[in-house]
Design a protein around this motif. Structure first.
Motif, PDB file in Angstrom:
ATOM      1  N   TYR A  75       0.828  -1.204   0.000  1.00  0.00           N
ATOM      2  CA  TYR A  75       0.000   0.000   0.000  1.00  0.00           C
ATOM      3  C   TYR A  75       0.866   1.259   0.000  1.00  0.00           C
ATOM      4  O   TYR A  75       0.595   2.217  -0.741  1.00  0.00           O
ATOM      5  N   VAL A  76       1.882   1.275   0.851  1.00  0.00           N
ATOM      6  CA  VAL A  76       2.749   2.450   0.931  1.00  0.00           C
ATOM      7  C   VAL A  76       3.465   2.698  -0.395  1.00  0.00           C
ATOM      8  O   VAL A  76       3.666   3.842  -0.802  1.00  0.00           O
ATOM      9  N   VAL A  77       3.841   1.624  -1.114  1.00  0.00           N
ATOM     10  CA  VAL A  77       4.519   1.782  -2.398  1.00  0.00           C
ATOM     11  C   VAL A  77       3.610   2.457  -3.414  1.00  0.00           C
ATOM     12  O   VAL A  77       4.043   3.343  -4.162  1.00  0.00           O
ATOM     13  N   HIS A  78       2.352   2.077  -3.458  1.00  0.00           N
ATOM     14  CA  HIS A  78       1.474   2.484  -4.550  1.00  0.00           C
ATOM     15  C   HIS A  78       0.528   3.623  -4.206  1.00  0.00           C
ATOM     16  O   HIS A  78      -0.010   4.258  -5.121  1.00  0.00           O
ATOM     17  N   GLU A  79       0.269   3.915  -2.962  1.00  0.00           N
ATOM     18  CA  GLU A  79      -0.626   5.008  -2.596  1.00  0.00           C
ATOM     19  C   GLU A  79       0.155   6.312  -2.589  1.00  0.00           C
ATOM     20  O   GLU A  79       0.999   6.544  -1.718  1.00  0.00           O
ATOM     21  N   ARG A  80      -0.108   7.165  -3.582  1.00  0.00           N
ATOM     22  CA  ARG A  80       0.625   8.421  -3.709  1.00  0.00           C
ATOM     23  C   ARG A  80      -0.013   9.564  -2.936  1.00  0.00           C
ATOM     24  O   ARG A  80       0.603  10.601  -2.751  1.00  0.00           O
ATOM     25  N   ASP A  81      -1.231   9.374  -2.523  1.00  0.00           N
ATOM     26  CA  ASP A  81      -1.925  10.434  -1.789  1.00  0.00           C
ATOM     27  C   ASP A  81      -2.055  10.031  -0.325  1.00  0.00           C
ATOM     28  O   ASP A  81      -3.124  10.073   0.264  1.00  0.00           O
ATOM     29  N   SER A  82      -0.935   9.589   0.250  1.00  0.00           N
ATOM     30  CA  SER A  82      -0.965   9.131   1.633  1.00  0.00           C
ATOM     31  C   SER A  82      -1.340  10.265   2.560  1.00  0.00           C
ATOM     32  O   SER A  82      -1.003  11.426   2.306  1.00  0.00           O
ATOM     33  N   TRP A  83      -2.036   9.928   3.615  1.00  0.00           N
ATOM     34  CA  TRP A  83      -2.457  10.954   4.562  1.00  0.00           C
ATOM     35  C   TRP A  83      -2.328  10.413   5.963  1.00  0.00           C
ATOM     36  O   TRP A  83      -2.494   9.242   6.221  1.00  0.00           O
ATOM     37  N   ARG A 455       0.382  15.123   4.321  1.00  0.00           N
ATOM     38  CA  ARG A 455      -0.028  14.802   2.957  1.00  0.00           C
ATOM     39  C   ARG A 455       0.951  13.829   2.332  1.00  0.00           C
ATOM     40  O   ARG A 455       1.185  12.771   2.837  1.00  0.00           O
ATOM     41  N   ASN A 456       1.551  14.231   1.218  1.00  0.00           N
ATOM     42  CA  ASN A 456       2.406  13.316   0.487  1.00  0.00           C
ATOM     43  C   ASN A 456       3.688  13.015   1.247  1.00  0.00           C
ATOM     44  O   ASN A 456       4.269  13.875   1.902  1.00  0.00           O
ATOM     45  N   LEU A 457       4.139  11.790   1.114  1.00  0.00           N
ATOM     46  CA  LEU A 457       5.400  11.377   1.711  1.00  0.00           C
ATOM     47  C   LEU A 457       6.498  11.450   0.668  1.00  0.00           C
ATOM     48  O   LEU A 457       6.277  11.133  -0.502  1.00  0.00           O
ATOM     49  N   SER A 458       7.685  11.852   1.082  1.00  0.00           N
ATOM     50  CA  SER A 458       8.815  11.887   0.157  1.00  0.00           C
ATOM     51  C   SER A 458       9.212  10.461  -0.216  1.00  0.00           C
ATOM     52  O   SER A 458       8.902   9.498   0.497  1.00  0.00           O
ATOM     53  N   GLY A 459       9.921  10.346  -1.348  1.00  0.00           N
ATOM     54  CA  GLY A 459      10.319   9.029  -1.815  1.00  0.00           C
ATOM     55  C   GLY A 459      11.203   8.296  -0.823  1.00  0.00           C
ATOM     56  O   GLY A 459      11.039   7.089  -0.596  1.00  0.00           O
ATOM     57  N   ALA A 460      12.136   8.997  -0.204  1.00  0.00           N
ATOM     58  CA  ALA A 460      13.054   8.357   0.739  1.00  0.00           C
ATOM     59  C   ALA A 460      12.301   7.826   1.953  1.00  0.00           C
ATOM     60  O   ALA A 460      12.526   6.688   2.397  1.00  0.00           O
ATOM     61  N   TRP A 463      10.151   4.670   0.881  1.00  0.00           N
ATOM     62  CA  TRP A 463      10.889   3.415   0.696  1.00  0.00           C
ATOM     63  C   TRP A 463      11.518   2.935   1.985  1.00  0.00           C
ATOM     64  O   TRP A 463      11.665   1.723   2.188  1.00  0.00           O
ATOM     65  N   CYS A 464      11.878   3.853   2.851  1.00  0.00           N
ATOM     66  CA  CYS A 464      12.367   3.434   4.167  1.00  0.00           C
ATOM     67  C   CYS A 464      11.246   2.725   4.941  1.00  0.00           C
ATOM     68  O   CYS A 464      11.479   1.691   5.577  1.00  0.00           O
ATOM     69  N   GLY A 465      10.043   3.268   4.872  1.00  0.00           N
ATOM     70  CA  GLY A 465       8.905   2.628   5.525  1.00  0.00           C
ATOM     71  C   GLY A 465       8.604   1.271   4.942  1.00  0.00           C
ATOM     72  O   GLY A 465       8.295   0.317   5.671  1.00  0.00           O
ATOM     73  N   VAL A 466       8.702   1.134   3.619  1.00  0.00           N
ATOM     74  CA  VAL A 466       8.468  -0.151   2.972  1.00  0.00           C
ATOM     75  C   VAL A 466       9.473  -1.184   3.465  1.00  0.00           C
ATOM     76  O   VAL A 466       9.121  -2.330   3.790  1.00  0.00           O
ATOM     77  N   ALA A 467      10.757  -0.795   3.520  1.00  0.00           N
ATOM     78  CA  ALA A 467      11.793  -1.727   3.969  1.00  0.00           C
ATOM     79  C   ALA A 467      11.550  -2.178   5.407  1.00  0.00           C
ATOM     80  O   ALA A 467      11.696  -3.360   5.737  1.00  0.00           O
ATOM     81  N   LEU A 468      11.169  -1.241   6.269  1.00  0.00           N
ATOM     82  CA  LEU A 468      10.911  -1.597   7.666  1.00  0.00           C
ATOM     83  C   LEU A 468       9.696  -2.516   7.790  1.00  0.00           C
ATOM     84  O   LEU A 468       9.712  -3.487   8.560  1.00  0.00           O
ATOM     85  N   LEU A 469       8.656  -2.224   7.028  1.00  0.00           N
ATOM     86  CA  LEU A 469       7.463  -3.065   7.092  1.00  0.00           C
ATOM     87  C   LEU A 469       7.767  -4.492   6.632  1.00  0.00           C
ATOM     88  O   LEU A 469       7.340  -5.464   7.273  1.00  0.00           O
TER      89      LEU A 469
END
Length: 575
Positions: A75-83, A455-460, A463-469
């Motif tokens: 979800y974090v990878v593909h959701e660009r409008d994270s809130w 709102r939007n999360l930066s790319g870094a 991807w850091c969140g994805v790796a931790l998850l």
């Protein structure tokens, strides 16, 4: 020069904006992962006969951890409008407090990490499910109801002797959960969502919901869980009120007819449980009448035991109010605070208390501390307000029904959590989180709620969140599976030395494993090999006297074989 020549050519660097998450196939992959997590958390089982209560829960915990963390990473990878709204921050802080409690307070970290993994999975499932598009949420809701229907069918077959015994002794019919109370509570938690699906416009889903209501009514009645009976009564009352409110407000007369069909299905299922024969062997000649008469009994039996346990647990919570005693560590510390003749404590047993207290809210307050408990209460209140706002303001019948079902689910969850361990178990945590996420509106703005804090999360950061998850999900699920495998091998492997090395590496803080190895070395008359495991077991569960007794008897037997004389008291170190 022509106008076409004056127009700037499109730059290769100018990429079209990414499509919203709701329009991508990724939303369906996330939906599939969440559905698989719910299915596994309810229906998975260890393929060998369980020897410990944890054997019922750890396969489910492993699956729900893996599925929830993987779905969150996707979800974090593909959701660009994270809130990030207030509920998200509060739930994250709740988990941070839990980690702090594990690292600083918990005596038994094996129980602590498992409990924290269940909590984290529930939080992630909720946050991801409410971010799904409407169509995906509808499919996910139907998948959850299908899972509950299958679990109820298995329990019904078990009650009639048509399956091998799946439940723990004296806990039939528990079906895939191994405990009739746990399964009854789970089915009651699903009643508001089942009603919401039955009241909707999708014909096939209405049939599915009616079938689920019919079988759930049968199992809830035949299981004789007093808390589930009261919870079901509350759910039926709330569903009736929802139908009577939404039908005239939206001008949809079919809602009344569908509501009547849901109630009729529940009544028919319950009536079948009362009059059809089964293979259950109750001690009383009138079991259902006895359960009905004892619904609110508090001066004797289990009702009195619960009140004593709540009072003792609150004393424990006051003593450890900042961070609690550690997630999952209620059974470790409770005997220290219990008075003599406390019905929840059996010092001579393998484990002096049950693994879970008889209340979610007592568990959170005593294990996580006052701050974590307050955060959870605030989140529940905000979600209830949001659900109520959707019910009262939404012009569409489907949205109003979903908001009302979410509010009803919160109320039923509050009731069941007050009288038994519900949300601290993996199946109920996963199912409740998914149902709340699918029933509540996708964005706070949809109900006039406060704006998101971020709102939007930066790319870094993303991807850091994805790796931790991914790392935490794999680590948590692997740990649960490793504990199961090692615990089973500790009791069955012919080469104790080999499994001992693995246990010391991967299950050093697992009480059942250390006890099993201690007993096996004691039986083999190798007290020097048994004592380290028994001493570790005593540290993990200080109130248990079984490890010390086994060590003492081992030394006594060894002394007798060598021709000396020694009493059990002398064999106990320091005795």
């Amino acid at each position: 020069m022509s106008s076409a020549a004056r127009e700037p050519l499109p730059s290769a660097a100018m990429k079209p904006p990414p499509r919203p998450f709701a329009e991508r196939g990724a939303a369906w992959i996330v939906t599939l992962l969440l559905a698989a997590g719910v299915f596994g958390s309810v229906l998975s089982a260890w393929p060998v006969p369980p020897t410990d209560p944890l054997d019922f829960f750890q396969p489910k915990t492993a699956i729900v951890i893996f599925a929830s963390f993987l779905a969150a990473a996707f979800y974090v990878v593909h959701e660009r409008d994270s809130w990030l709204d207030a509920e998200t921050w509060a739930l994250v802080l709740f988990l941070v407090l839990g980690v702090t409690s594990v690292l600083t307070v918990a005596t038994n970290r094996s129980l602590a990490w498992s409990s924290l993994g269940t909590s984290a999975s529930g939080v992630l499932v909720f946050l991801v499910a409410r971010g799904l598009p409407s169509r995906a949420r509808g499919v996910l809701l139907a998948a959850v109801i299908s899972t509950l229907l299958l679990a109820a069918l298995i329990a019904a077959l078990e009650a009639n002797g048509l399956t091998p015994r799946l439940s723990a002794p004296h806990r039939v019919p528990g079906g895939p959960l191994g405990n009739r109370n746990a399964l009854s509570h789970l089915l009651v938690l699903g009643l508001p969502a089942t009603a919401c699906l039955a009241l909707g416009e999708h014909r096939r889903w209405r049939v599915l919901a009616l079938a689920s209501a019919l079988v759930s009514g049968y199992v809830v009645v035949i299981a004789r869980s007093r808390g589930a009976w009261l919870g079901a009564a509350l759910g039926v009352a709330l569903t009736t009120a929802l139908v009577l409110y939404v039908a005239p407000r939206t001008g949809n007369g079919s809602i009344r007819r569908r509501g009547a069909a849901v109630l009729l299905a529940l009544v028919l299922g319950g009536t079948a449980a009362l009059f059809l024969p089964n293979r259950l062997r109750w001690n009383s000649p009138h079991p259902y009448r006895d359960t009905l008469w004892g619904l609110v009994e508090a001066d004797s039996g289990s009702g009195r035991g619960r009140l004593i346990q709540y009072e003792t647990s609150l004393r424990m919570a006051r003593a450890y109010w900042p961070l609690g005693v550690g997630p999952g560590n209620w059974p470790v510390q409770y005997p220290r605070f219990a008075e003599a003749n406390d019905p929840s404590v059996h010092l001579k047993s393998y484990e002096p208390t049950n693994r879970y207290p008889s209340s979610d809210w007592v568990a959170v307050m005593s294990e996580r501390g006052l701050f974590a408990f307050a955060l959870l209460v605030l989140v529940a209140l905000r979600l209830f307000v949001r659900a109520g706002r959707t019910l009262l303001r939404s012009p569409r019948a489907d949205d109003a029904l979903a908001g009302g079902a979410a509010a009803a689910l919160l109320m039923v969850t509050t009731w069941l959590g007050a009288i038994d361990a519900v949300l601290i178990t993996p199946a109920a945590a996963g199912v409740t989180a998914v149902l709340l996420g699918t029933l509540l509106p996708r964005r706070p703005a949809e109900t006039g709620g406060p704006p998101a804090l971020g709102r939007n999360l930066s790319g870094a950061v993303r991807w850091c969140g994805v790796a931790l998850l991914l790392a935490f999900g794999l680590l948590g699920a692997s740990r649960e599976v490793a504990l199961l495998v090692i615990r089973h091998a500790a009791g069955t492997a012919s080469n104790i030395d080999a499994i001992e090395a693995q246990a010391l590496r991967f299950a050093a803080d697992d009480y059942p494993t250390r006890m099993t190895l201690g007993v096996r070395w004691s039986v083999a008359r190798q007290c020097d090999r048994a004592e380290p495991h028994l001493a570790a077991a005593s540290r993990l569960l200080p109130a248990a006297i079984a490890p010390g007794d086994i060590a003492a008897r081992c030394r006594l037997r060894e002394k007798r074989l060598s021709g000396g004389a020694m009493t059990v008291e002398q064999a106990v170190p320091g005795g």
